[in-house]
Design a protein around this motif. Structure first.
Motif, PDB file in Angstrom:
ATOM      1  N   SER A  50     -90.022   0.895  94.366  1.00  0.00           N
ATOM      2  CA  SER A  50     -90.497   1.014  92.539  1.00  0.00           C
ATOM      3  C   SER A  50     -91.113  -0.158  92.633  1.00  0.00           C
ATOM      4  CB  SER A  50     -89.587   1.296  91.996  1.00  0.00           C
ATOM      5  OG  SER A  50     -88.766   2.229  92.023  1.00  0.00           O
ATOM      6  N   ALA A  51     -92.533  -0.670  91.841  1.00  0.00           N
ATOM      7  CA  ALA A  51     -92.702  -1.817  91.168  1.00  0.00           C
ATOM      8  C   ALA A  51     -92.058  -1.939  89.489  1.00  0.00           C
ATOM      9  CB  ALA A  51     -93.924  -1.771  92.024  1.00  0.00           C
ATOM     10  N   ARG A  52     -92.695  -3.613  89.420  1.00  0.00           N
ATOM     11  CA  ARG A  52     -92.732  -4.318  87.824  1.00  0.00           C
ATOM     12  C   ARG A  52     -93.959  -3.265  87.250  1.00  0.00           C
ATOM     13  NH1 ARG A  52     -89.769  -7.407  84.425  1.00  0.00           N
ATOM     14  NH2 ARG A  52     -91.284  -8.751  83.082  1.00  0.00           N
ATOM     15  N   HIS A  53     -93.010  -2.080  86.060  1.00  0.00           N
ATOM     16  CA  HIS A  53     -94.314  -1.932  84.908  1.00  0.00           C
ATOM     17  C   HIS A  53     -94.935  -0.858  85.677  1.00  0.00           C
ATOM     18  CE1 HIS A  53     -94.004  -4.578  82.063  1.00  0.00           C
ATOM     19  NE2 HIS A  53     -91.927  -4.540  82.355  1.00  0.00           N
ATOM     20  N   VAL A  54     -94.849  -0.164  87.179  1.00  0.00           N
ATOM     21  CA  VAL A  54     -95.917   0.814  87.579  1.00  0.00           C
ATOM     22  C   VAL A  54     -95.118   2.324  87.585  1.00  0.00           C
ATOM     23  CG1 VAL A  54     -97.397   1.824  89.573  1.00  0.00           C
ATOM     24  CG2 VAL A  54     -96.555  -0.784  89.227  1.00  0.00           C
ATOM     25  N   PRO A  55     -95.886   2.987  86.775  1.00  0.00           N
ATOM     26  CA  PRO A  55     -95.167   4.354  86.765  1.00  0.00           C
ATOM     27  C   PRO A  55     -94.761   5.550  88.213  1.00  0.00           C
ATOM     28  CG  PRO A  55     -96.870   4.410  84.495  1.00  0.00           C
ATOM     29  CD  PRO A  55     -96.782   3.754  86.213  1.00  0.00           C
ATOM     30  N   GLN A  56     -93.395   5.875  88.246  1.00  0.00           N
ATOM     31  CA  GLN A  56     -93.234   6.780  89.332  1.00  0.00           C
ATOM     32  C   GLN A  56     -92.698   7.811  89.017  1.00  0.00           C
ATOM     33  OE1 GLN A  56     -90.739   3.448  91.278  1.00  0.00           O
ATOM     34  NE2 GLN A  56     -90.049   4.627  91.533  1.00  0.00           N
ATOM     35  N   PRO A  57     -93.023   8.874  89.457  1.00  0.00           N
ATOM     36  CA  PRO A  57     -91.923   9.868  89.060  1.00  0.00           C
ATOM     37  C   PRO A  57     -90.497   9.313  89.399  1.00  0.00           C
ATOM     38  CG  PRO A  57     -93.402  10.035  90.994  1.00  0.00           C
ATOM     39  CD  PRO A  57     -93.597   8.977  90.960  1.00  0.00           C
ATOM     40  N   CYS A  58     -89.772  10.253  88.316  1.00  0.00           N
ATOM     41  CA  CYS A  58     -88.090  10.130  88.505  1.00  0.00           C
ATOM     42  C   CYS A  58     -87.366  11.028  88.950  1.00  0.00           C
ATOM     43  CB  CYS A  58     -88.034  10.161  86.624  1.00  0.00           C
ATOM     44  SG  CYS A  58     -86.242   9.843  85.786  1.00  0.00           S
ATOM     45  N   ILE A  59     -86.691   9.888  89.779  1.00  0.00           N
ATOM     46  CA  ILE A  59     -85.124  10.859  89.950  1.00  0.00           C
ATOM     47  C   ILE A  59     -84.340   8.992  91.059  1.00  0.00           C
ATOM     48  CG2 ILE A  59     -85.660  10.328  91.989  1.00  0.00           C
ATOM     49  CD1 ILE A  59     -84.020  13.495  90.769  1.00  0.00           C
ATOM     50  N   ALA A  84     -83.268  -3.438  84.841  1.00  0.00           N
ATOM     51  CA  ALA A  84     -84.339  -5.131  84.323  1.00  0.00           C
ATOM     52  C   ALA A  84     -83.816  -5.120  86.015  1.00  0.00           C
ATOM     53  CB  ALA A  84     -82.827  -5.179  83.644  1.00  0.00           C
ATOM     54  N   ALA A  85     -82.980  -4.871  86.650  1.00  0.00           N
ATOM     55  CA  ALA A  85     -82.181  -5.418  87.843  1.00  0.00           C
ATOM     56  C   ALA A  85     -82.497  -4.334  89.097  1.00  0.00           C
ATOM     57  CB  ALA A  85     -80.856  -6.034  87.949  1.00  0.00           C
ATOM     58  N   ARG A 127     -87.516  -6.718  85.715  1.00  0.00           N
ATOM     59  CA  ARG A 127     -87.666  -8.497  85.198  1.00  0.00           C
ATOM     60  C   ARG A 127     -87.097  -9.428  85.990  1.00  0.00           C
ATOM     61  NH1 ARG A 127     -83.546 -10.734  83.320  1.00  0.00           N
ATOM     62  NH2 ARG A 127     -82.351  -9.633  83.290  1.00  0.00           N
ATOM     63  N   ALA A 128     -86.325  -8.964  87.227  1.00  0.00           N
ATOM     64  CA  ALA A 128     -85.414  -9.502  88.132  1.00  0.00           C
ATOM     65  C   ALA A 128     -85.783  -9.541  89.301  1.00  0.00           C
ATOM     66  CB  ALA A 128     -83.403  -9.456  88.001  1.00  0.00           C
ATOM     67  N   SER A 129     -86.784  -8.416  90.285  1.00  0.00           N
ATOM     68  CA  SER A 129     -86.500  -8.724  90.990  1.00  0.00           C
ATOM     69  C   SER A 129     -87.930  -7.992  91.326  1.00  0.00           C
ATOM     70  CB  SER A 129     -85.627  -7.278  91.578  1.00  0.00           C
ATOM     71  OG  SER A 129     -85.463  -6.180  91.038  1.00  0.00           O
ATOM     72  N   SER A 130     -88.932  -7.605  90.536  1.00  0.00           N
ATOM     73  CA  SER A 130     -90.143  -6.696  90.931  1.00  0.00           C
ATOM     74  C   SER A 130     -90.353  -5.730  91.568  1.00  0.00           C
ATOM     75  CB  SER A 130     -90.766  -8.412  90.667  1.00  0.00           C
ATOM     76  OG  SER A 130     -90.987  -9.197  90.507  1.00  0.00           O
ATOM     77  N   THR A 131     -89.443  -6.097  92.763  1.00  0.00           N
ATOM     78  CA  THR A 131     -90.479  -4.356  93.505  1.00  0.00           C
ATOM     79  C   THR A 131     -88.812  -3.819  94.026  1.00  0.00           C
ATOM     80  OG1 THR A 131     -90.584  -5.803  95.523  1.00  0.00           O
ATOM     81  CG2 THR A 131     -92.488  -5.512  94.214  1.00  0.00           C
ATOM     82  N   PHE A 132     -88.257  -3.115  93.849  1.00  0.00           N
ATOM     83  CA  PHE A 132     -87.192  -2.200  95.231  1.00  0.00           C
ATOM     84  C   PHE A 132     -87.673  -1.270  96.084  1.00  0.00           C
ATOM     85  CE2 PHE A 132     -83.595   0.190  94.749  1.00  0.00           C
ATOM     86  CZ  PHE A 132     -82.600  -0.480  95.810  1.00  0.00           C
ATOM     87  N   GLY A 133     -87.351  -2.155  97.309  1.00  0.00           N
ATOM     88  CA  GLY A 133     -88.777  -1.307  98.417  1.00  0.00           C
ATOM     89  C   GLY A 133     -87.537   0.193  98.832  1.00  0.00           C
TER      90      GLY A 133
END
Length: 435
Positions: free
Chosen positions: A220-229, A235-236, A210-216
């Protein structure tokens, strides 16, 4: 049998049945497309070092300062299938100080991942969404950005995720709702050394961001599925350990027995609660923060429904209460609000939604016995508590003792890396018992 409903305003309602595991096909984890010898770097007949890499005792290093930035190339036994999502993992044996590498598909065109710096200690994972796999690539490897990349690498592995991709495959969905003790915001930094749950390609998550939209650093991208680790983004954006992957590790077998991957909706926000900021109170009129995280949950559910497959919401894990501690009587000012939260959640998601609720830790007890009283109030919600506010289908669990982030500080409710993951396993076991 549990009826799970997702009702989002004017949008169509998704009604599904979450059934217990059946005797029949079990969803197997995708196999490593690299041979055991390629992953161990023990047979280099299909590994082209290109005069720029060396292998010693199963570890890989770049030749430093030789003026070359040639990529390493590992030949695949068969070309990848264009349009299929893939994930590449590797281990950093010794972090470096300079340079970086990108994971790169080659042959029949190319696809290049993000830059991984030499000093990274996070678990190493590169996700290629199906849209980025545009060719039938015949090799994969590391492409350095210069001739000074000085980290030592090992254990390359590649997985085709087409059988577990939530963009195309129906998943079991678990909601992860709460505060900093369910987020990656306040704990030890995640590293290969302290992450205790092994990567499983059948576990995915959707970051809130919510607070950042993406994280390099985690792609990661907001509300976009990705493999988990770990570190699982909440939220931030941050790089600390959360309980989420450990929790999912307790649940993935149940979903696999239903022949389905597991998708976690990661919605925790540090500082949030039911009182004070009222982030998790539906329809709150509190300025700025009131109802914010509850609405985030509804927004994320809509995003997941829009993916297309018939995902099934099977349960929720919750950590709320640490930010609601006051000198007041919780039976009057907190328990009714907690009950309303459960009622709203079940009205908007499922009337029978199983819920596992993490209490505050026994070590957390600031002035006026606030922590001890909050722990007792949360446990009164447990279906087996015998209290008048007990909720059917809701189990509470205490964090095991001895893992506080700041030992001896009763005013700090947080946990170290091991404690966060122990808490996650306890939550996953509690929810599993309700499924």
């Amino acid at each position: 049998m549990m009826r799970i409903g997702l009702s989002l305003g004017a949008q169509p309602s998704v009604i599904v049945d979450a059934q217990p595991p059946q005797v029949g096909p079990v969803l197997e984890a995708p196999a490593n497309l690299l041979s055991p010898e390629q992953t161990a770097l023990s047979d280099l007949s299909s590994v082209n070092l290109r005069s720029n890499w060396t292998v010693s005792n199963g570890t890989l290093s770049q030749v430093l300062g030789n003026g070359s930035a040639n990529d390493l190339r590992i030949d695949l036994a068969a070309p990848v299938i264009a349009g299929h999502p893939h994930v590449f993992t590797h281990r950093v044996v010794t972090p470096g100080t300079t340079g970086g590498v990108k994971v790169q598909f080659g042959g029949s065109g190319s696809a290049v991942g993000r830059l991984h710096f030499a000093d990274e200690t996070l678990p190493q994972l590169e996700y290629f969404a199906g849209s980025s796999v545009s060719g039938a690539y015949t090799r994969i490897g590391f492409n350095p950005n210069d001739d000074n990349f000085d980290a030592v690498l090992a254990e390359p592995a590649l997985f085709d995720l087409s059988t577990v991709d939530p963009n195309t495959v129906a998943c079991d969905v678990v909601l992860c709702l709460g505060d900093s003790n369910l987020s990656n915001a306040v704990s030890d930094y995640a590293s290969q050394a302290n992450v205790e749950t092994a990567f499983d390609p059948r576990i995915w998550y959707v970051p809130c961001l919510r607070a950042s939209s993406t994280f390099g650093p985690t792609g990661s991208a907001r509300h976009v599925p990705q493999p988990c680790i770990e570190p699982v983004q909440t939220a931030a954006a941050a790089q600390r350990v959360s309980p989420v992957h450990a929790c999912a590790g307790e649940l993935v077998g149940w979903s696999a027995a239903r022949n389905r991957p597991l998708l976690i909706l990661s919605l925790a926000d540090p500082g949030s609660g039911l009182n004070n900021t009222e982030d998790w109170r539906k329809g709150s009129s509190q300025a700025t923060t009131g109802g914010r995280m509850y609405q985030e949950m509804l927004d994320m559910l809509a995003a997941v429904a829009a993916l297309g497959p018939a995902h099934e919401i099977v349960g929720a894990v919750v950590s709320l209460g640490a930010n609601d501690t006051t000198g007041a009587d919780y039976t009057q000012v907190w328990e009714p609000i907690a009950l309303q939260f459960v009622a709203d959640l079940r009205a908007d998601v499922s009337p029978d939604l199983p819920i596992a609720w993490l209490t505050v830790g026994e070590h957390f007890n600031p002035q006026d016995d606030r922590g001890t009283r909050m722990l007792a109030s949360i446990e009164r919600l447990d279906q087996d508590s015998g209290s008048p506010v007990a909720v059917a289908g809701l189990k509470t669990c205490r964090p095991p003792t001895g893992n506080e982030l700041i030992p001896g500080d009763s005013a700090d409710p947080h946990f170290n890396a091991h404690g966060m993951q122990v808490n996650g396993r306890v939550l996953g076991q509690a929810l599993s018992a309700l499924l």
